[in-house]
Design an enzyme around this catalytic site. Sequence first.
Site, short mmCIF file in Angstrom:
data_model
loop_
_atom_site.label_atom_id
_atom_site.label_comp_id
_atom_site.label_asym_id
_atom_site.label_seq_id
_atom_site.Cartn_x
_atom_site.Cartn_y
_atom_site.Cartn_z
N CYS A 72 32.01 31.56 51.68
CA CYS A 72 30.55 31.43 51.76
C CYS A 72 29.98 32.43 50.75
CB CYS A 72 30.03 31.61 53.18
SG CYS A 72 30.36 33.21 53.93
N HIS A 140 54.07 45.78 63.08
CA HIS A 140 52.81 45.04 62.86
C HIS A 140 52.70 43.85 63.81
CE1 HIS A 140 52.26 47.65 59.53
NE2 HIS A 140 53.42 47.27 59.01
#
Length: 156
Positions: A72, A140
């Site tokens: 966007c 992670h």
Amino acid sequence: METFVKKKIVIASDHAGFNLKESIKEFLKKEENYEIIDVGCYSCESVDYPVYGIEAVKKILKKEADLGILICGTGIGMSILANRFPSIRAALCQEPFSAKMARLHNNANVLVLGGRVIGNGIAIEIVKTFLSTPFEGGRHERRLNLIENLTQKWNL
Ligand code: RB5
């Protein structure tokens, strides 16, 4: 013999990201590793970014796409939208280092770009880095599982 499977990349933008979306598609079409699913928008005419962002998110949630690219004006609206959905990990990146870390440490499955923030050249570098960097896993993975568990605990 190993069968070669193309990665499916869903891409969406609003009017402010349309031109960058077209440039990224042009780049990806030249790469043989990717199949591109474009869910709009299809011109620079003003539209509402959630309408197109959700179509890309749905493709990932339904496993009809492996990764997503949302664009966007700033990348902020698309990020807010995409990160509302469990198992979507959307990373707004403005340079390749963040794109690399988004994959290595965050296993991001959506790359978000700001079409009014960065130029085409750097955007292509970000896309290349994002698509070619694997997830590191290990500690992670534990941290990402914590996010999913916390989301479930708070019924989000
Ligand atoms: C559209 O003018 C703009 O608000 C949109 O592209 C995006 O930047 C929203 O976050």
